[in-house]
Design a protein around this motif. Structure first.
Motif, mmCIF file in Angstrom:
data_model
loop_
_atom_site.group_PDB
_atom_site.id
_atom_site.type_symbol
_atom_site.label_atom_id
_atom_site.label_comp_id
_atom_site.label_asym_id
_atom_site.label_seq_id
_atom_site.Cartn_x
_atom_site.Cartn_y
_atom_site.Cartn_z
ATOM 1 N N ILE A 1 4.976 20.947 7.767
ATOM 2 C CA ILE A 1 5.878 20.332 8.753
ATOM 3 C C ILE A 1 7.015 19.672 7.996
ATOM 4 N N ASP A 2 8.223 20.098 8.295
ATOM 5 C CA ASP A 2 9.396 19.527 7.629
ATOM 6 C C ASP A 2 9.905 18.354 8.464
ATOM 7 N N MET A 3 9.795 17.161 7.912
ATOM 8 C CA MET A 3 10.267 15.967 8.631
ATOM 9 C C MET A 3 11.452 15.328 7.933
ATOM 10 N N ASP A 4 12.046 16.055 7.026
ATOM 11 C CA ASP A 4 13.220 15.544 6.321
ATOM 12 C C ASP A 4 14.486 16.112 6.975
ATOM 13 N N PRO A 5 15.394 15.238 7.464
ATOM 14 C CA PRO A 5 16.613 15.741 8.107
ATOM 15 C C PRO A 5 17.436 16.663 7.217
ATOM 16 N N GLN B 1 9.786 15.252 24.325
ATOM 17 C CA GLN B 1 8.747 15.445 25.336
ATOM 18 C C GLN B 1 7.987 14.150 25.597
ATOM 19 N N THR B 2 7.579 13.964 26.839
ATOM 20 C CA THR B 2 6.702 12.826 27.120
ATOM 21 C C THR B 2 5.252 13.255 26.973
ATOM 22 N N THR B 3 4.947 14.484 27.383
ATOM 23 C CA THR B 3 3.618 15.019 27.122
ATOM 24 C C THR B 3 3.794 16.343 26.382
ATOM 25 N N ILE B 4 2.912 16.587 25.435
ATOM 26 C CA ILE B 4 3.086 17.767 24.591
ATOM 27 C C ILE B 4 1.887 18.700 24.782
ATOM 28 N N SER B 5 2.155 19.852 25.348
ATOM 29 C CA SER B 5 1.072 20.796 25.595
ATOM 30 C C SER B 5 0.791 21.605 24.338
ATOM 31 N N ARG B 6 -0.356 22.225 24.339
ATOM 32 C CA ARG B 6 -0.771 23.076 23.226
ATOM 33 C C ARG B 6 0.218 24.237 23.052
ATOM 34 N N GLN B 7 0.586 24.831 24.179
ATOM 35 C CA GLN B 7 1.506 25.968 24.125
ATOM 36 C C GLN B 7 2.853 25.556 23.537
ATOM 37 N N PHE B 8 3.282 24.366 23.930
ATOM 38 C CA PHE B 8 4.573 23.869 23.465
ATOM 39 C C PHE B 8 4.588 23.731 21.940
ATOM 40 N N THR B 9 3.571 23.099 21.399
ATOM 41 C CA THR B 9 3.539 22.896 19.940
ATOM 42 C C THR B 9 3.435 24.227 19.207
ATOM 43 N N HIS B 10 2.682 25.155 19.765
ATOM 44 C CA HIS B 10 2.524 26.450 19.091
ATOM 45 C C HIS B 10 3.839 27.234 19.052
ATOM 46 N N ASN B 11 4.675 27.008 20.044
ATOM 47 C CA ASN B 11 5.972 27.696 20.063
ATOM 48 C C ASN B 11 6.930 27.165 18.992
ATOM 49 N N LEU B 12 6.616 26.006 18.457
ATOM 50 C CA LEU B 12 7.491 25.415 17.441
ATOM 51 C C LEU B 12 7.255 26.015 16.058
ATOM 52 N N VAL B 13 6.116 26.665 15.885
ATOM 53 C CA VAL B 13 5.698 27.124 14.548
ATOM 54 C C VAL B 13 6.296 28.491 14.221
ATOM 55 N N ARG B 14 6.752 28.635 12.960
ATOM 56 C CA ARG B 14 7.300 29.916 12.487
ATOM 57 C C ARG B 14 6.442 30.442 11.342
ATOM 58 N N LYS B 15 6.460 31.741 11.216
ATOM 59 C CA LYS B 15 5.771 32.381 10.085
ATOM 60 C C LYS B 15 6.629 32.244 8.828
ATOM 61 N N THR B 16 5.992 32.346 7.680
ATOM 62 C CA THR B 16 6.738 32.469 6.422
ATOM 63 C C THR B 16 6.368 33.829 5.811
ATOM 64 N N VAL C 1 4.605 34.235 3.431
ATOM 65 C CA VAL C 1 3.286 34.102 2.793
ATOM 66 C C VAL C 1 2.192 34.126 3.854
ATOM 67 N N ASN C 2 1.179 34.915 3.586
ATOM 68 C CA ASN C 2 0.053 35.018 4.505
ATOM 69 C C ASN C 2 -0.638 33.658 4.666
ATOM 70 N N LYS C 3 -0.972 33.327 5.879
ATOM 71 C CA LYS C 3 -1.671 32.079 6.229
ATOM 72 C C LYS C 3 -0.841 30.817 5.998
ATOM 73 N N LEU C 4 0.437 30.979 5.788
ATOM 74 C CA LEU C 4 1.294 29.810 5.569
ATOM 75 C C LEU C 4 2.415 29.789 6.619
ATOM 76 N N ASP C 5 2.357 28.795 7.509
ATOM 77 C CA ASP C 5 3.353 28.671 8.576
ATOM 78 C C ASP C 5 4.161 27.391 8.385
ATOM 79 N N ILE C 6 5.267 27.325 9.115
ATOM 80 C CA ILE C 6 6.118 26.138 9.014
ATOM 81 C C ILE C 6 6.596 25.682 10.387
ATOM 82 N N LEU C 7 6.598 24.375 10.572
ATOM 83 C CA LEU C 7 7.250 23.786 11.747
ATOM 84 C C LEU C 7 8.568 23.226 11.196
ATOM 85 N N PRO C 8 9.690 23.877 11.507
ATOM 86 C CA PRO C 8 10.947 23.544 10.823
ATOM 87 C C PRO C 8 11.606 22.260 11.326
ATOM 88 N N ALA C 9 12.464 21.732 10.472
ATOM 89 C CA ALA C 9 13.290 20.570 10.836
ATOM 90 C C ALA C 9 14.669 21.057 11.210
#
Lengths: 251, 264
Positions: free
Chosen positions: B36-40, B65-80, B82-90
Motif C-alpha cells: 500500500i503506497d501511502m506516500d503522496p 467513503q463513510t463505509t467501505i465494502s469488500r468489493q470497493f477495497t478490492h477494486n482499488l488493488v492493481r496487479k504488478t 510479479v506473481n502474488k504481489l499486488d499494489i494499492l496505489p497512491a
C-alpha cells in the motif's frame, strides 16, 4: 494600527496540539451508528475560549433522535451536584493535613481537557492522561469479588480494560442507590492509565483549553483524592487520573 | 495476515526500497502480498509503472467513503509484474488529505478499517509511509502489527529517527497500544566515516530495537527500480537482496514471538 494592537493567535503548546490531533484522528467512531451524520459522531474540536458554551453537535433533521439522550449543553444540576460530588467539602478538607502542592505536573502550563457527563455531573480529564474514548458495550466479563463500581473486563486492542462505573466511584453511598441500571446510563468508556482502566460515562462533551489559574486546585487531601480541582467557569470537577487509577488499583 | 508499516520522518532513507524489497521476498516465498503506497510522492506506485498523477481509483478513494465494502477495497488493488504481489496505489491527491480532513474524528483509522477487507486475500501487507506526521502516517502506524524504521547511516538521519520514535510514542499513548518496531540501518557504506560513526551511534543508543546487521549501499537497487521489479526478482544474489532476505527472516521471527507473547 500599531503592532502591539494586533491580536496574536493563541496556539496550544506543541505537545498538546499534537496529542489532541492524534487523539481526534484515532477516535474510534462507533460502528453501530452508520446512519448518523458525521457531525454527530465527530469528536468536538478543541476550543481555546473556555467561556464558550457547550455545543450540541446535532443537525435539525436528527434533533428528534437525540432528544432522549442527556443534553450536553445543559449544565445539568451542576450547582447542587457541585455540592455533592464535584467540590471538596469543608469537612473533607479538614480531615487530613494540608499538602504543600497538589497541582499535577501536567497543569504547570496550559493544558487541554475532555469534558464528560456522569449522572448529570460535569467532569473533565486532562487529554495528556487520556488514552481514548470508545463506545459503551455490554460485552464485559464480570469478575466476582470486586467492588460494586467494577463493571467487568473489556478486551480492547489486545488489552484487558478494567471498566468502572464512574458514578459509583464518585458518588457517596446514599446517592448510588438511586442510580438507573448501568445499561440505561452508559454511552461511552474513557480509557486512561495506558488503557488499563476504563471509566464508563453517560456522554462525552467538548475539549477545552485551560490555564492553570482557571482551576481551583485542591489544597489538601480529602475523601476524594481523585479530585484534582474544580473549574468554576464550567462548574466542573477535574479528575486526577493518576491518583484515581491508583485508588482503583487499591480497590 | 501480517501488516508491516515502513516509516521514518526523514525522506530518502530507503523506505520505499525497504517496503518493496521485503514485499518482493514475501511474494517470492509464495506469500500473497499487498503493498500500500501511502506516500503522496507515489514512489512505490511509480516503481510498478503506475502514474500517481492519473491513477484511479487509488488510496484517496478510501478517505472519501463513510463505509467501505469488500468489493470497493478490492477494486482499488492493481496487479504488478510479479506473481502474488499486488499494489494499492497512491495518487498525488492524497497530499491534500490533511488540509481537507484536518483532525476529523476517526480518520486515523480509515485504512485500518479498509485493510480488514483483505484479511482472507493476503498473507502480508506492506505500507510505504510518507515522511511527515499527518493523517496518512497516523493511519499507517495505527494499522500495523510491526513497524520497520529504515535509517540511513548518516548523522542527520539520527535526528529523524528520534523524531519518529517520539511520534510513535504519542500515537501509542493516543491509541493505548504498543507498536513493536525494528530499526534497520540502510545505505551502509563501510568506506565512509559517516556510515561507521552512525552505525556505532545506533548501536550505542538504540540497541534494543536495532537490527543487528545492515543493508549495504548497492547500485542494483536503482537498477531494479528502473526495471519495475523488487531486488529479489531482479538479482536475488546481490548484497542488497541478501541483506533484505536476512532482515525478513529476523522480522518474521520477531513478529512470531510477539504474537505468541500477545496470546499468553
Amino acid at each position: 494600527m500599531s503592532h502591539s494592537d494586533k491580536k496574536s493567535t493563541k496556539l496550544a503548546s506543541q505537545q498538546t496540539a499534537v496529542m489532541s490531533y492524534l487523539e481526534d484522528l484515532l477516535l474510534e467512531v462507533p460502528p453501530l451508528l452508520p446512519d448518523l451524520p458525521d457531525n454527530v459522531k465527530a469528536f468536538p474540536k478543541p476550543v481555546s475560549d473556555t467561556s464558550a458554551k457547550l455545543k450540541n453537535p446535532v443537525t435539525d433533521q436528527h434533533a428528534a433522535e437525540v432528544q432522549e439522550a442527556p443534553a450536553v449543553e445543559e449544565p445539568v444540576r451542576l450547582v447542587e451536584q457541585k455540592e455533592s460530588a464535584a467540590s471538596t467539602t469543608p469537612e473533607a478538607e479538614t480531615q487530613t493535613a494540608p499538602l504543600a502542592d497538589l497541582r499535577p505536573s501536567w497543569a504547570e502550563q496550559e493544558f487541554q481537557c475532555l469534558m464528560f457527563n456522569v449522572v448529570g455531573i460535569s467532569l473533565a480529564v486532562p487529554l495528556v492522561k487520556l488514552n481514548g474514548v470508545i463506545p459503551w458495550t455490554d460485552d464485559l466479563t464480570p469478575m466476582p469479588g470486586h467492588s460494586e463500581a467494577f463493571l467487568g473486563l473489556l478486551r480492547h486492542l489486545g488489552k484487558n480494560v478494567k471498566v468502572m462505573d464512574t458514578a459509583t466511584v464518585i458518588l457517596p453511598p446514599q446517592q448510588r442507590q438511586q442510580l438507573a441500571p448501568v445499561e440505561e446510563r452508559m454511552k461511552k468508556i474513557i480509557l486512561m492509565d495506558e488503557g488499563r482502566w476504563g471509566l464508563a460515562c453517560d456522554d462525552v462533551g467538548e475539549v477545552i483549553t485551560l490555564q492553570s489559574e482557571q482551576v481551583r486546585w485542591r489544597t489538601a487531601a480529602g475523601r476524594r483524592p481523585w479530585l484534582a480541582g474544580t473549574i468554576p467557569d464550567r462548574l466542573c470537577a477535574l479528575l486526577d487520573t493518576g491518583v484515581l487509577a491508583d485508588q482503583l488499583a487499591d480497590g | 495476515m501480517k501488516i508491516w508499516s515502513v516509516a521514518n520522518q526523514k525522506g530518502g532513507v530507503g523506505k520505499t526500497t525497504t517496503a518493496v524489497s521485503l514485499a518482493g521476498l514475501c511474494a517470492l516465498h509464495g506469500y500473497r502480498t499487498l503493498m500500500i503506497d501511502m506516500d503522496p510522492q507515489g514512489s512505490m506506485t511509480s516503481y510498478f509503472g503506475y502514474d500517481p498523477e492519473s491513477v484511479q481509483p487509488s488510496l484517496y478513494d478510501i478517505f472519501q467513503q463513510t463505509t467501505i465494502s469488500r468489493q470497493f477495497t478490492h477494486n482499488l488493488v492493481r496487479k504488478t509484474a510479479v506473481n502474488k504481489l499486488d499494489i494499492l496505489p497512491a495518487s498525488t491527491a492524497i497530499a491534500t488529505l490533511d488540509k481537507q480532513l484536518g483532525a476529523k474524528s476517526g480518520m486515523g483509522l480509515a485504512v485500518v478499517n479498509a485493510i480488514k477487507n483483505f484479511t482472507d486475500e493476503y498473507d502480508h501487507v506492506f505500507i510505504d509511509c510518507p515522511p511527515m506526521l499527518g493523517v496518512l502516517m497516523v493511519n499507517a502506524l495505527a494499522a500495523c502489527d510491526h513497524l520497520v524504521i529504515p535509517v540511513q547511516t548518516e548523522f542527520l538521519a539520527m535526528k529523524g529517527l528520534e523524531r519518529m520514535l517520539n511520534t510513535l510514542q504519542m500515537i501509542e499513548r493516543a491509541k493505548a497500544i504498543n507498536i513493536n518496531y525494528t530499526i534497520v540501518p540502510t545505505m551502509y557504506d563501510k568506506r565512509t566515516r559517516a556510515s561507521i560513526d552512525s552505525l556505532a551511534y545506533l548501536r550505542e543508543h538504540f540497541t534494543e530495537h536495532l537490527w543487528k546487521s545492515v543493508v549495504p549501499i548497492d547500485t542494483r537497487f536503482r537498477e531494479s527500480s528502473k526495471e519495475g521489479l523488487p531486488i529479489s526478482h531482479f538479482r536475488v544474489s546481490t548484497r542488497g537482496a541478501r541483506a533484505y532476505s536476512a532482515l525478513l527472516d529476523e522480522l518474521t521471527t520477531t513478529i512470531s514471538d510477539e504474537s505468541k507473547a500477545a496470546a499468553r
